[in-house]
Scaffold this motif. Structure first.
Motif, mmCIF file in Angstrom:
data_model
loop_
_atom_site.group_PDB
_atom_site.id
_atom_site.type_symbol
_atom_site.label_atom_id
_atom_site.label_comp_id
_atom_site.label_asym_id
_atom_site.label_seq_id
_atom_site.Cartn_x
_atom_site.Cartn_y
_atom_site.Cartn_z
ATOM 1 N N PRO A 115 0.505 -1.267 -0.152
ATOM 2 C CA PRO A 115 -0.500 -0.092 0.150
ATOM 3 C C PRO A 115 0.627 1.364 -0.455
ATOM 4 O O PRO A 115 2.091 1.278 1.010
ATOM 5 N N GLY A 116 0.716 2.110 -0.722
ATOM 6 C CA GLY A 116 1.621 3.011 -0.681
ATOM 7 C C GLY A 116 2.111 3.539 -1.841
ATOM 8 O O GLY A 116 2.593 4.712 -2.079
ATOM 9 N N THR A 117 2.354 2.703 -2.876
ATOM 10 C CA THR A 117 3.562 2.653 -3.899
ATOM 11 C C THR A 117 2.894 2.994 -4.857
ATOM 12 O O THR A 117 3.931 3.963 -5.485
ATOM 13 N N GLY A 118 1.674 3.666 -5.570
ATOM 14 C CA GLY A 118 1.158 3.775 -6.253
ATOM 15 C C GLY A 118 1.235 3.300 -8.072
ATOM 16 O O GLY A 118 1.641 1.942 -7.937
ATOM 17 N N GLU A 130 -5.093 2.752 -14.273
ATOM 18 C CA GLU A 130 -5.846 3.385 -13.377
ATOM 19 C C GLU A 130 -7.431 3.305 -14.118
ATOM 20 O O GLU A 130 -8.907 3.382 -13.235
ATOM 21 N N SER A 131 -7.822 2.483 -14.793
ATOM 22 C CA SER A 131 -9.078 1.993 -15.627
ATOM 23 C C SER A 131 -9.286 1.459 -14.457
ATOM 24 O O SER A 131 -11.420 1.058 -14.481
ATOM 25 N N LEU A 132 -8.240 -0.119 -14.941
ATOM 26 C CA LEU A 132 -9.019 -1.426 -13.333
ATOM 27 C C LEU A 132 -9.017 -1.073 -12.139
ATOM 28 O O LEU A 132 -9.782 -1.793 -11.527
ATOM 29 N N GLY A 133 -8.895 -0.148 -11.965
ATOM 30 C CA GLY A 133 -8.884 0.253 -10.660
ATOM 31 C C GLY A 133 -7.688 0.094 -9.143
ATOM 32 O O GLY A 133 -7.795 -0.016 -8.393
ATOM 33 N N VAL A 134 -6.427 -0.782 -10.339
ATOM 34 C CA VAL A 134 -5.620 -0.685 -9.264
ATOM 35 C C VAL A 134 -4.913 0.499 -8.504
ATOM 36 O O VAL A 134 -4.507 2.113 -9.750
ATOM 37 N N GLN A 135 -4.502 0.550 -7.468
ATOM 38 C CA GLN A 135 -3.499 1.511 -7.134
ATOM 39 C C GLN A 135 -2.223 0.958 -6.411
ATOM 40 O O GLN A 135 -1.544 2.292 -6.734
ATOM 41 N N ASP A 136 -1.693 0.106 -6.231
ATOM 42 C CA ASP A 136 -0.648 0.080 -6.534
ATOM 43 C C ASP A 136 -0.325 -1.013 -7.156
ATOM 44 O O ASP A 136 -0.789 -2.267 -7.213
ATOM 45 N N VAL A 137 1.674 -1.279 -7.900
ATOM 46 C CA VAL A 137 1.640 -1.986 -8.816
ATOM 47 C C VAL A 137 2.932 -1.465 -9.372
ATOM 48 O O VAL A 137 3.036 -0.302 -9.378
ATOM 49 N N VAL A 138 3.555 -2.664 -9.862
ATOM 50 C CA VAL A 138 4.963 -1.806 -10.130
ATOM 51 C C VAL A 138 5.043 -2.890 -11.556
ATOM 52 O O VAL A 138 4.759 -4.316 -12.135
ATOM 53 N N ALA A 139 5.168 -2.302 -12.621
ATOM 54 C CA ALA A 139 5.184 -2.707 -13.534
ATOM 55 C C ALA A 139 6.316 -2.214 -14.772
ATOM 56 O O ALA A 139 6.623 -1.684 -14.780
#
Length: 190
Positions: A115-118, A130-139
């Motif tokens: 949480p808080g990663t963005g 952003e459209s999916l609703g993911v708040q924290d992911v590294v890609a």
């Protein structure tokens, strides 16, 4: 004599469609000007790629072509709404597990984040998350940087995402047992 007015069915159907469509967020990923060479010169058209999602786990992408930009975007949006997929999210904010996806020469690696990663992702992948609703992911995108291949590779990875309940059912164990093992592993890492 005045005739009685019937309630207009078309307007009610339009309102229902607008309400359904208002829950979706659409993001324009890429627009491309294309030219068709004909006898009299060049005819220009536009190709648009749009990602649509409800920020609750459903997302889709579409591609539309037309002579004018707004029409191309409209076509792409309609196609995206027809081809939505559901992606299970952990706590409604991140992915359940790390996953890779491929399309053509494009390859993406998606990792769940604290949480808080963005959203740490580039260009087209950011629009999908952003459209999916993911708040924290590294890609990370490897290989092709083509917008179309990156979006399709991201969708390939998201389709491989599985919910822990499905994994527990495949293994023939209880969901609570799987969650307990996960908590043990997280505690061991810290």
């Amino acid at each position: 004599m005045a005739q009685e007015k019937k309630p207009r069915r078309e307007s009610r159907e339009n309102r229902e469609r607008e309400e359904r469509d208002s829950e979706f967020v659409d993001k324009l990923v890429h627009i491309n000007r294309v030219a068709k060479v004909v006898k009299g010169g060049r005819r220009f058209g536009f190709a648009a790629m749009v990602v649509v999602g409800d920020r609750k786990g459903r997302v889709g992408y579409g591609h539309g072509k037309a002579r004018e930009v707004p029409e191309a975007i409209r076509k792409a949006t309609e196609e995206a709404k027809r081809d939505l997929i559901y992606v299970p999210l952990r706590s409604g904010r991140t992915l359940h597990h790390d996953v890779e996806g491929r399309h053509g020469s494009g390859k993406v690696v998606l990792r769940a984040a604290a949480p808080g990663t963005g959203i740490i992702a580039g260009g087209p992948m950011r629009a999908v998350f952003e459209s999916l609703g993911v708040q924290d992911v590294v890609a990370k995108s490897l290989g092709s940087s083509n917008h179309y291949n990156m979006v399709r590779a991201t969708f390939d990875a998201l389709k491989r995402q599985s919910h822990p309940k499905d994994v527990a059912a495949q293994r023939g164990i209880k969901y609570a047992t799987l969650q307990a093992r996960r908590k043990e592993l997280i505690g061991a890492d810290e």
